[in-house]
Design a protein around this motif. Structure first.
Motif, PDB file in Angstrom:
ATOM      1  N   ALA A 280      -3.947  -8.244   9.908  1.00 14.10           N
ATOM      2  CA  ALA A 280      -3.751  -7.067   9.054  1.00 14.10           C
ATOM      3  C   ALA A 280      -2.336  -7.105   8.507  1.00 14.10           C
ATOM      4  O   ALA A 280      -1.389  -7.412   9.243  1.00 14.10           O
ATOM      5  CB  ALA A 280      -3.973  -5.785   9.843  1.00 14.10           C
ATOM      6  N   VAL A 281      -2.196  -6.827   7.219  1.00 12.68           N
ATOM      7  CA  VAL A 281      -0.875  -6.739   6.603  1.00 12.68           C
ATOM      8  C   VAL A 281      -0.520  -5.259   6.490  1.00 12.68           C
ATOM      9  O   VAL A 281      -1.283  -4.469   5.938  1.00 12.68           O
ATOM     10  CB  VAL A 281      -0.833  -7.448   5.239  1.00 12.68           C
ATOM     11  CG1 VAL A 281      -0.900  -8.947   5.420  1.00 12.68           C
ATOM     12  CG2 VAL A 281      -1.962  -6.987   4.318  1.00 12.68           C
ATOM     13  N   VAL A 282       0.620  -4.891   7.037  1.00 15.03           N
ATOM     14  CA  VAL A 282       0.993  -3.485   7.167  1.00 15.03           C
ATOM     15  C   VAL A 282       2.124  -3.139   6.203  1.00 15.03           C
ATOM     16  O   VAL A 282       3.215  -3.720   6.285  1.00 15.03           O
ATOM     17  CB  VAL A 282       1.425  -3.171   8.617  1.00 15.03           C
ATOM     18  CG1 VAL A 282       1.869  -1.718   8.745  1.00 15.03           C
ATOM     19  CG2 VAL A 282       0.287  -3.478   9.587  1.00 15.03           C
ATOM     20  N   ASP A 283       1.842  -2.230   5.269  1.00 13.24           N
ATOM     21  CA  ASP A 283       2.872  -1.675   4.394  1.00 13.24           C
ATOM     22  C   ASP A 283       3.553  -2.742   3.538  1.00 13.24           C
ATOM     23  O   ASP A 283       4.770  -2.687   3.319  1.00 13.24           O
ATOM     24  CB  ASP A 283       3.910  -0.928   5.238  1.00 13.24           C
ATOM     25  CG  ASP A 283       4.588   0.208   4.456  1.00 13.24           C
ATOM     26  OD1 ASP A 283       4.014   0.648   3.454  1.00 13.24           O
ATOM     27  OD2 ASP A 283       5.686   0.630   4.868  1.00 13.24           O
ATOM     28  N   VAL A 284       2.776  -3.711   3.043  1.00 14.38           N
ATOM     29  CA  VAL A 284       3.337  -4.741   2.169  1.00 14.38           C
ATOM     30  C   VAL A 284       3.551  -4.139   0.786  1.00 14.38           C
ATOM     31  O   VAL A 284       2.614  -3.596   0.194  1.00 14.38           O
ATOM     32  CB  VAL A 284       2.402  -5.963   2.078  1.00 14.38           C
ATOM     33  CG1 VAL A 284       2.986  -7.008   1.129  1.00 14.38           C
ATOM     34  CG2 VAL A 284       2.177  -6.561   3.451  1.00 14.38           C
ATOM     35  N   PRO A 285       4.781  -4.195   0.239  1.00 15.70           N
ATOM     36  CA  PRO A 285       5.042  -3.578  -1.064  1.00 15.70           C
ATOM     37  C   PRO A 285       4.090  -4.079  -2.149  1.00 15.70           C
ATOM     38  O   PRO A 285       3.903  -5.274  -2.335  1.00 15.70           O
ATOM     39  CB  PRO A 285       6.489  -4.013  -1.367  1.00 15.70           C
ATOM     40  CG  PRO A 285       7.099  -4.264  -0.032  1.00 15.70           C
ATOM     41  CD  PRO A 285       5.986  -4.818   0.818  1.00 15.70           C
ATOM     42  N   GLY A 286       3.469  -3.143  -2.835  1.00 16.88           N
ATOM     43  CA  GLY A 286       2.578  -3.481  -3.930  1.00 16.88           C
ATOM     44  C   GLY A 286       1.226  -4.037  -3.515  1.00 16.88           C
ATOM     45  O   GLY A 286       0.404  -4.366  -4.374  1.00 16.88           O
ATOM     46  N   VAL A 287       0.986  -4.133  -2.216  1.00 15.09           N
ATOM     47  CA  VAL A 287      -0.279  -4.713  -1.741  1.00 15.09           C
ATOM     48  C   VAL A 287      -1.012  -3.739  -0.824  1.00 15.09           C
ATOM     49  O   VAL A 287      -2.107  -3.277  -1.129  1.00 15.09           O
ATOM     50  CB  VAL A 287      -0.041  -6.053  -1.021  1.00 15.09           C
ATOM     51  CG1 VAL A 287      -1.359  -6.623  -0.483  1.00 15.09           C
ATOM     52  CG2 VAL A 287       0.625  -7.049  -1.951  1.00 15.09           C
ATOM     53  N   SER A 288      -0.410  -3.440   0.324  1.00  8.33           N
ATOM     54  CA  SER A 288      -1.089  -2.575   1.292  1.00  8.33           C
ATOM     55  C   SER A 288      -0.307  -1.308   1.595  1.00  8.33           C
ATOM     56  O   SER A 288      -0.697  -0.552   2.482  1.00  8.33           O
ATOM     57  CB  SER A 288      -1.355  -3.332   2.600  1.00  8.33           C
ATOM     58  OG  SER A 288      -0.134  -3.709   3.219  1.00  8.33           O
TER      59      SER A 288
END
Length: 253
Positions: A87-95
């Motif tokens: 899981a990707v958490v709080d990726v700018p512009g993504v999640s």
């Protein structure tokens, strides 16, 4: 389980999104990688989790196929297997979620994405279990940075198939780096493999002894600053059965 990146590179239309990088991390391990914003953090987060194909190099996961805890069939292929267990958490512009959403809205959406029931009472229960009831109506951009990171990471971990979490630049929300680093170590202690991405200044605040930056490339890849394998939390104590003595009152006299 382990994820390994070997000489992985991601090309952009005009210049590299991520220069060649080698990286490995396992479940139960917390790895801090550091580089300035724009140095490939987003590309690294996505390519390490099977959400972006590398232009060169190889990304491997061992074992290649993990049984689904949701009861479905295991994913086939490296990229699909990576996506299933990460899981990707709080990726700018993504999640990253919309900052205008309330904490309750974010929890409802996170539970639904994790395959959990997300009715109002489920949200209420989840907030109570994570000591966030008082924050229910607050906008996400009103909560402290460490609370935001802990909230979003805990929601990502609600997916029973997830074994690895990537926390991207939690320091951009302010607060002491020790706060979100403690969150990451707690998740690693619970058995997750946690990759945390931050700026060089934050890594130094956490005690990392960083070498000088190499070269002048804007897209120099993030480098490993710290590794930790926290001990799992202690098991809750088991209450001992009371021992009767001769002086105890007898109930059946």
């Amino acid at each position: 389980m382990q994820i390994t990146l070997s000489d992985v590179r991601v090309d952009g239309r005009r210049e590299p999104m991520l220069e060649p990088v080698d990286l490995a991390w396992s479940t139960g391990e917390c790895v801090l990688v550091t580089g300035e914003p724009g140095h490939g953090h987003t590309a690294l987060a996505l390519v390490a989790t099977g959400r972006l194909d590398p232009s060169a190099g190889e990304v491997r996961i061992v074992p290649a196929h993990a049984p689904s805890r949701r009861g479905g069939q295991p994913a086939r292929g490296t990229a699909a297997s990576l996506r299933a267990v990460t899981a990707v958490v709080d990726v700018p512009g993504v999640s990253e979620p919309d900052d205008a959403l309330t904490v309750a809205d974010v929890v409802a959406e996170g539970l639904a994405l994790a395959g959990r029931r997300s009715l109002r009472r489920d949200v209420t229960r989840w907030l109570a279990e994570h000591s966030l009831t008082a924050d229910r109506g607050r906008r996400l951009d009103q909560v402290p940075g460490v609370v935001r990171t802990a909230l979003l990471a805990a929601l990502a971990a609600e997916d029973p198939d997830v074994r690895f979490l990537v926390l991207t630049l939690p320091d951009r929300h302010g607060g002491e780096p020790s706060g979100w680093w403690e969150v990451a170590q707690s998740l690693a202690g619970a058995g997750y493999g946690v990759l945390v991405q931050c700026t060089r200044a934050s890594a130094r605040d956490l005690g990392a002894d960083l070498p000088p930056a190499r070269g002048g490339s804007l897209h120099e890849p993030p480098v490993v600053a710290l590794r930790a394998r926290p001990a799992p939390p202690p098991a809750p104590p088991v209450a001992a059965a009371p021992v009767r003595t001769d002086d105890d009152p007898q109930e059946d006299r």
